[in-house]
Write an enzyme that holds these catalytic residues in place. Structure first.
Site, mmCIF file in Angstrom:
data_model
loop_
_atom_site.group_PDB
_atom_site.id
_atom_site.type_symbol
_atom_site.label_atom_id
_atom_site.label_comp_id
_atom_site.label_asym_id
_atom_site.label_seq_id
_atom_site.Cartn_x
_atom_site.Cartn_y
_atom_site.Cartn_z
ATOM 1 N N GLY A 11 11.814 24.547 -2.684
ATOM 2 C CA GLY A 11 10.670 24.107 -1.880
ATOM 3 C C GLY A 11 11.056 23.858 -0.430
ATOM 4 O O GLY A 11 10.552 22.947 0.216
ATOM 5 N N HIS A 12 11.943 24.709 0.105
ATOM 6 C CA HIS A 12 12.521 24.420 1.430
ATOM 7 C C HIS A 12 11.556 24.617 2.598
ATOM 8 O O HIS A 12 11.899 24.330 3.736
ATOM 9 C CB HIS A 12 13.776 25.275 1.654
ATOM 10 C CG HIS A 12 13.472 26.709 1.946
ATOM 11 N ND1 HIS A 12 13.159 27.608 0.951
ATOM 12 C CD2 HIS A 12 13.404 27.386 3.116
ATOM 13 C CE1 HIS A 12 12.924 28.786 1.509
ATOM 14 N NE2 HIS A 12 13.058 28.673 2.809
ATOM 15 N N GLY A 14 8.380 23.330 2.529
ATOM 16 C CA GLY A 14 7.384 22.258 2.503
ATOM 17 C C GLY A 14 7.761 21.087 3.402
ATOM 18 O O GLY A 14 8.823 21.090 4.040
ATOM 19 N N VAL A 16 8.760 18.056 2.580
ATOM 20 C CA VAL A 16 9.979 17.378 2.152
ATOM 21 C C VAL A 16 11.192 18.314 2.191
ATOM 22 O O VAL A 16 12.233 17.983 2.745
ATOM 23 C CB VAL A 16 9.796 16.793 0.733
ATOM 24 C CG1 VAL A 16 11.122 16.312 0.162
ATOM 25 C CG2 VAL A 16 8.785 15.658 0.758
ATOM 26 N N GLY A 17 11.042 19.505 1.605
ATOM 27 C CA GLY A 17 12.175 20.437 1.528
ATOM 28 C C GLY A 17 12.687 20.826 2.909
ATOM 29 O O GLY A 17 13.905 20.889 3.135
ATOM 30 N N SER A 108 6.996 10.059 -7.147
ATOM 31 C CA SER A 108 6.055 9.619 -6.117
ATOM 32 C C SER A 108 5.583 8.205 -6.438
ATOM 33 O O SER A 108 5.496 7.825 -7.610
ATOM 34 C CB SER A 108 4.857 10.560 -6.100
ATOM 35 O OG SER A 108 3.776 9.948 -5.442
ATOM 36 N N SER A 109 5.238 7.449 -5.394
ATOM 37 C CA SER A 109 4.773 6.072 -5.639
ATOM 38 C C SER A 109 3.435 6.053 -6.382
ATOM 39 O O SER A 109 3.072 5.041 -6.971
ATOM 40 C CB SER A 109 4.656 5.302 -4.324
ATOM 41 O OG SER A 109 3.681 5.885 -3.497
ATOM 42 N N TYR A 137 -1.349 14.691 -11.969
ATOM 43 C CA TYR A 137 -0.120 14.818 -11.174
ATOM 44 C C TYR A 137 0.918 13.801 -11.646
ATOM 45 O O TYR A 137 2.097 14.125 -11.825
ATOM 46 C CB TYR A 137 -0.469 14.596 -9.702
ATOM 47 C CG TYR A 137 0.697 14.536 -8.762
ATOM 48 C CD1 TYR A 137 1.323 15.712 -8.341
ATOM 49 C CD2 TYR A 137 1.178 13.327 -8.273
ATOM 50 C CE1 TYR A 137 2.396 15.667 -7.460
ATOM 51 C CE2 TYR A 137 2.245 13.270 -7.394
ATOM 52 C CZ TYR A 137 2.847 14.449 -6.988
ATOM 53 O OH TYR A 137 3.910 14.398 -6.114
ATOM 54 N N ASN A 166 4.211 7.234 0.417
ATOM 55 C CA ASN A 166 3.445 8.272 1.136
ATOM 56 C C ASN A 166 4.265 8.768 2.323
ATOM 57 O O ASN A 166 4.718 7.964 3.132
ATOM 58 C CB ASN A 166 2.133 7.692 1.676
ATOM 59 C CG ASN A 166 1.186 7.259 0.568
ATOM 60 O OD1 ASN A 166 1.602 6.603 -0.387
ATOM 61 N ND2 ASN A 166 -0.056 7.639 0.687
ATOM 62 N N HIS A 180 -3.306 14.858 2.639
ATOM 63 C CA HIS A 180 -3.260 13.399 2.547
ATOM 64 C C HIS A 180 -3.962 12.784 3.753
ATOM 65 O O HIS A 180 -4.273 13.465 4.727
ATOM 66 C CB HIS A 180 -1.802 12.924 2.471
ATOM 67 C CG HIS A 180 -1.174 13.162 1.145
ATOM 68 N ND1 HIS A 180 -0.285 14.183 0.914
ATOM 69 C CD2 HIS A 180 -1.335 12.524 -0.040
ATOM 70 C CE1 HIS A 180 0.078 14.154 -0.354
ATOM 71 N NE2 HIS A 180 -0.543 13.165 -0.958
ATOM 72 N N ASP A 270 -11.785 5.588 -2.905
ATOM 73 C CA ASP A 270 -10.729 4.788 -2.272
ATOM 74 C C ASP A 270 -9.365 5.063 -2.894
ATOM 75 O O ASP A 270 -8.336 4.910 -2.245
ATOM 76 C CB ASP A 270 -11.024 3.289 -2.471
ATOM 77 C CG ASP A 270 -11.791 2.696 -1.295
ATOM 78 O OD1 ASP A 270 -11.833 3.334 -0.224
ATOM 79 O OD2 ASP A 270 -12.339 1.591 -1.460
HETATM 80 P P1 GDP Z 1 -3.587 8.614 -2.129
HETATM 81 O O1 GDP Z 1 -2.613 7.799 -1.337
HETATM 82 O O2 GDP Z 1 -2.976 9.250 -3.320
HETATM 83 O O3 GDP Z 1 -4.817 7.823 -2.465
HETATM 84 O O4 GDP Z 1 -4.022 9.850 -1.256
HETATM 85 P P2 GDP Z 1 -4.577 10.092 0.233
HETATM 86 O O5 GDP Z 1 -3.470 10.045 1.213
HETATM 87 O O6 GDP Z 1 -5.345 11.362 0.170
HETATM 88 O O7 GDP Z 1 -5.639 8.930 0.510
HETATM 89 C C1 GDP Z 1 -5.307 7.636 0.869
HETATM 90 C C2 GDP Z 1 -6.523 6.817 1.241
HETATM 91 O O8 GDP Z 1 -7.060 7.282 2.479
HETATM 92 C C3 GDP Z 1 -7.688 6.819 0.245
HETATM 93 O O9 GDP Z 1 -8.168 5.499 0.153
HETATM 94 C C4 GDP Z 1 -8.712 7.710 0.937
HETATM 95 O O10 GDP Z 1 -10.046 7.396 0.585
HETATM 96 C C5 GDP Z 1 -8.460 7.383 2.393
HETATM 97 N N1 GDP Z 1 -8.944 8.404 3.357
HETATM 98 C C6 GDP Z 1 -9.744 8.172 4.407
HETATM 99 N N2 GDP Z 1 -10.046 9.304 5.059
HETATM 100 C C7 GDP Z 1 -9.398 10.298 4.426
HETATM 101 C C8 GDP Z 1 -9.304 11.705 4.641
HETATM 102 O O11 GDP Z 1 -9.895 12.270 5.573
HETATM 103 N N3 GDP Z 1 -8.518 12.412 3.790
HETATM 104 C C9 GDP Z 1 -7.846 11.807 2.760
HETATM 105 N N4 GDP Z 1 -7.071 12.557 1.963
HETATM 106 N N5 GDP Z 1 -7.934 10.488 2.511
HETATM 107 C C10 GDP Z 1 -8.698 9.738 3.328
#
Ligand code: GDP
Length: 308
Positions: A11-12, A14, A16-17, A108-109, A137, A166, A180, A270
């Protein structure tokens, strides 16, 4: 690891990689094995077996995985569980079969129980129900950890598993639906600024809390653990500090220089309320993060503006 050891980073390309490769190269490791997806399909059992048979890597970093944010995890559960199980099965089993000296698997956390006490200690794994938005996942990643532990027990391998919080940084995925929160928001605020949009939509209530680690620090930690930690117990990797999504959005808004308003779309999920890692095990081993959050955010935004 010796500087000339044969090291395979799966996965070099990505997030992390690519960071692990940068870290290894910076530390003077010269014999790195890399394969793109076109060269080696990690889902293909026979192809992965053949690769290990020919190359016999001494050290393996399993940074290949199907990952994504809350949107992707919720809508593509089948792909998340199947692809991750397949890839990790192929890598872990063949590392054993062809005598790798050591393998490092990334968990992952988000695989800890949804209601785990905070900060999350390593021993809380498998003590309660998972967060529903990413359970497929999480089950795959938990299988990978149990697999490393089982191979250590039955076959005497040296396979370690780490639990990063994260992550963010250069080479991240900035796709609006699947990424994310941090890369998604950088892009949303950046585009809104360029297009003079008065409002940016952010998901959820803003109250969940998240911990963020710059990916170069993660790479430094995993190379450190590859060299300094043996054992079947998992090790958390994070900063030990977190913030609300609301604070994150305000910070990104400021770094990007966007002057409009934030609209909180509460019809979006959320996810887990909080997942702050207890990093005392890692601290005892002698590692701490370097990049403060503002600096990491600025570096990531600079990279994004040039590369995406
Ligand atoms: P998680 O850490 O596994 O929940 O994954 P995410 O990084 O996708 O989301 C983290 C938090 O950010 C969640 O509470 C989402 O609702 C919030 N969030 C707010 N806006 C966004 C957005 O535009 N994209 C994503 N992915 N999350 C969002």
């Amino acid at each position: 690891m010796q500087k000339k050891s044969k090291i395979y980073v799966a996965g070099h390309r990505g997030l992390v990689g690519s960071a692990i490769v940068r870290e290894l190269e910076a530390q003077g490791y010269t014999n790195l094995l890399k394969r793109t997806r076109a060269e080696l399909d990690l889902m293909d059992q026979a192809a992965v077996e053949n690769f290990f048979k020919i190359e016999k890597p001494e050290y393996v970093f399993v940074a290949a995985a199907k990952v994504g944010g809350i949107g992707a995890n919720k809508s593509q559960k089948a792909d998340f569980i199947f692809e991750n199980l397949q890839v990790q099965n192929n890598l872990i089993h063949n590392a054993y079969k062809f005598g790798a000296k050591k393998l490092l698997f990334l968990g992952s956390s988000c695989i800890y129980p949804r209601q785990a006490p905070q900060p999350i200690k390593e021993e809380y794994l498998l003590t309660g129900p998972l967060e529903e938005t990413n359970d497929a996942y999480a089950v795959a990643k938990i299988a990978g950890i149990t697999m490393c532990q089982s191979y250590n027990q039955q076959y005497g391998t040296n396979f370690i598993s780490v639990m990063p919080t994260n992550l963010y940084g250069i080479n991240d995925n900035f796709d609006l639906e699947n990424a994310h929160v941090l890369p998604s928001l950088l892009r949303k605020f950046h585009e809104a600024k360029l297009e003079n949009k008065p409002i940016v939509e952010v998901w959820g209530t803003g109250s969940p809390m998240r911990e963020f680690l710059y990916v170069d620090d993660l790479a430094s930690a995993v190379v450190f653990l590859m060299n300094n930690y043996d054992g079947s117990e998992i090790v958390n990797i994070g900063t030990g500090e977190d913030c609300t999504i609301k604070e994150l959005a305000e910070m990104i808004k400021e770094v990007v220089g966007y002057e409009g308003q934030i609209y909180w779309n509460t019809s979006k999920p959320d996810g887990t309320p909080r997942k702050l890692l207890d990093v005392s095990r890692l601290a005892k081993l002698g590692w701490k993060y370097k990049t403060d959050f503002k600096t990491g955010l600025k570096k990531t935004y600079e990279w994004y503006k040039i590369n995406v």
